[in-house]
Design a protein around this motif. Sequence first.
Motif, PDB file in Angstrom:
ATOM      1  N   LEU A  20       0.799  -1.201   0.119  1.00 38.99           N
ATOM      2  CA  LEU A  20       0.006   0.073  -0.034  1.00 38.99           C
ATOM      3  C   LEU A  20       0.796   1.314  -0.126  1.00 38.99           C
ATOM      4  O   LEU A  20       2.077   1.392   0.531  1.00 38.99           O
ATOM      5  CB  LEU A  20      -0.978   0.122   1.254  1.00 38.99           C
ATOM      6  N   SER A  21       0.335   2.365  -0.927  1.00 38.07           N
ATOM      7  CA  SER A  21       1.029   3.720  -0.655  1.00 38.07           C
ATOM      8  C   SER A  21       0.143   4.768  -0.184  1.00 38.07           C
ATOM      9  O   SER A  21      -1.258   4.537  -0.228  1.00 38.07           O
ATOM     10  CB  SER A  21       1.384   3.932  -2.081  1.00 38.07           C
ATOM     11  N   CYS A  22       0.716   5.821   0.401  1.00 32.64           N
ATOM     12  CA  CYS A  22      -0.089   6.754   1.038  1.00 32.64           C
ATOM     13  C   CYS A  22       0.700   7.904   0.448  1.00 32.64           C
ATOM     14  O   CYS A  22       1.824   8.291   1.100  1.00 32.64           O
ATOM     15  CB  CYS A  22      -0.134   6.777   2.393  1.00 32.64           C
ATOM     16  N   ALA A  23       0.228   8.585  -0.405  1.00 33.91           N
ATOM     17  CA  ALA A  23       0.974   9.832  -1.092  1.00 33.91           C
ATOM     18  C   ALA A  23       0.270  11.121  -0.388  1.00 33.91           C
ATOM     19  O   ALA A  23      -1.054  11.262  -0.321  1.00 33.91           O
ATOM     20  CB  ALA A  23       0.802   9.936  -2.538  1.00 33.91           C
ATOM     21  N   ALA A  24       1.074  12.215  -0.025  1.00 37.05           N
ATOM     22  CA  ALA A  24       0.539  13.385   0.573  1.00 37.05           C
ATOM     23  C   ALA A  24       0.635  14.436  -0.491  1.00 37.05           C
ATOM     24  O   ALA A  24       1.639  14.478  -1.267  1.00 37.05           O
ATOM     25  CB  ALA A  24       1.380  13.701   1.770  1.00 37.05           C
ATOM     26  N   SER A  25      -0.234  15.290  -0.729  1.00 33.81           N
ATOM     27  CA  SER A  25      -0.153  16.626  -1.446  1.00 33.81           C
ATOM     28  C   SER A  25      -0.717  17.473  -0.660  1.00 33.81           C
ATOM     29  O   SER A  25      -1.278  17.796   0.236  1.00 33.81           O
ATOM     30  CB  SER A  25      -1.224  16.368  -2.544  1.00 33.81           C
ATOM     31  N   CYS A  50       2.932   2.087  12.796  1.00 34.43           N
ATOM     32  CA  CYS A  50       3.058   3.872  12.756  1.00 34.43           C
ATOM     33  C   CYS A  50       4.587   4.007  12.342  1.00 34.43           C
ATOM     34  O   CYS A  50       5.380   2.840  12.829  1.00 34.43           O
ATOM     35  CB  CYS A  50       2.392   4.475  13.636  1.00 34.43           C
ATOM     36  N   ILE A  51       4.955   4.927  11.922  1.00 28.70           N
ATOM     37  CA  ILE A  51       6.326   5.422  11.658  1.00 28.70           C
ATOM     38  C   ILE A  51       6.563   6.936  12.212  1.00 28.70           C
ATOM     39  O   ILE A  51       5.932   7.436  11.869  1.00 28.70           O
ATOM     40  CB  ILE A  51       6.937   5.037  10.316  1.00 28.70           C
ATOM     41  N   ARG A  71       9.023   4.868   4.937  1.00 30.44           N
ATOM     42  CA  ARG A  71       8.652   6.007   4.568  1.00 30.44           C
ATOM     43  C   ARG A  71       9.656   6.601   3.487  1.00 30.44           C
ATOM     44  O   ARG A  71      10.842   6.460   3.819  1.00 30.44           O
ATOM     45  CB  ARG A  71       8.503   7.040   5.505  1.00 30.44           C
ATOM     46  N   ASP A  72       9.324   7.406   2.382  1.00 28.98           N
ATOM     47  CA  ASP A  72      10.159   7.978   1.313  1.00 28.98           C
ATOM     48  C   ASP A  72       9.669   9.519   1.425  1.00 28.98           C
ATOM     49  O   ASP A  72       8.914   9.632   0.569  1.00 28.98           O
ATOM     50  CB  ASP A  72      10.267   7.238   0.132  1.00 28.98           C
ATOM     51  N   ASN A  73      10.568  10.407   2.092  1.00 29.63           N
ATOM     52  CA  ASN A  73      10.242  11.519   2.308  1.00 29.63           C
ATOM     53  C   ASN A  73      10.466  12.352   0.883  1.00 29.63           C
ATOM     54  O   ASN A  73       9.843  13.586   0.577  1.00 29.63           O
ATOM     55  CB  ASN A  73      11.137  12.462   3.289  1.00 29.63           C
ATOM     56  N   ALA A  74      11.408  11.778   0.169  1.00 29.57           N
ATOM     57  CA  ALA A  74      11.604  12.551  -1.117  1.00 29.57           C
ATOM     58  C   ALA A  74      10.679  12.327  -2.040  1.00 29.57           C
ATOM     59  O   ALA A  74      10.279  13.281  -2.765  1.00 29.57           O
ATOM     60  CB  ALA A  74      12.991  11.903  -1.910  1.00 29.57           C
ATOM     61  N   LYS A  75       9.835  11.381  -1.765  1.00 26.52           N
ATOM     62  CA  LYS A  75       8.730  11.134  -2.550  1.00 26.52           C
ATOM     63  C   LYS A  75       7.264  11.457  -1.919  1.00 26.52           C
ATOM     64  O   LYS A  75       6.268  11.358  -2.294  1.00 26.52           O
ATOM     65  CB  LYS A  75       8.387   9.545  -3.158  1.00 26.52           C
TER      66      LYS A  75
END
Length: 123
Positions: A20-25, A50-51, A71-75
Amino acid sequence: QLQLVESGGGLVQPGGSLRLSCAASRFTLDYYAMGWFRQAPGKEREGVSCISSGGNTHYADSVQGRFTISRDNAKNTVYLEMKSLKPEDTAVYYCAAAAVDSDYTCVLEYDYWGQGTQVTVSS
């Protein structure tokens, strides 16, 4: 409007895997603690993992050793890798972001929530 959008759900056989992915905008996840929750039909929502912003992770006993949060903060994206899936993992999965961070607990005040993605584990 700040948004979290989950993706990656679907139908999988028992023993299978999903990510699963969770992308923020419209906001940056870097300083937020991120959580994954799930809600099965007829059941209350439960915390899955959680992280923290620093990368500390926690898992519910029911998923320990099978699920991995990252988590990938760059993405600007958080992931939940799910392996050895069981029928009891079937639920709508939600991600959430908490501005007040902690390395020690997932019990936080979550400020933003995604709309959820369905995960169904069935043969």
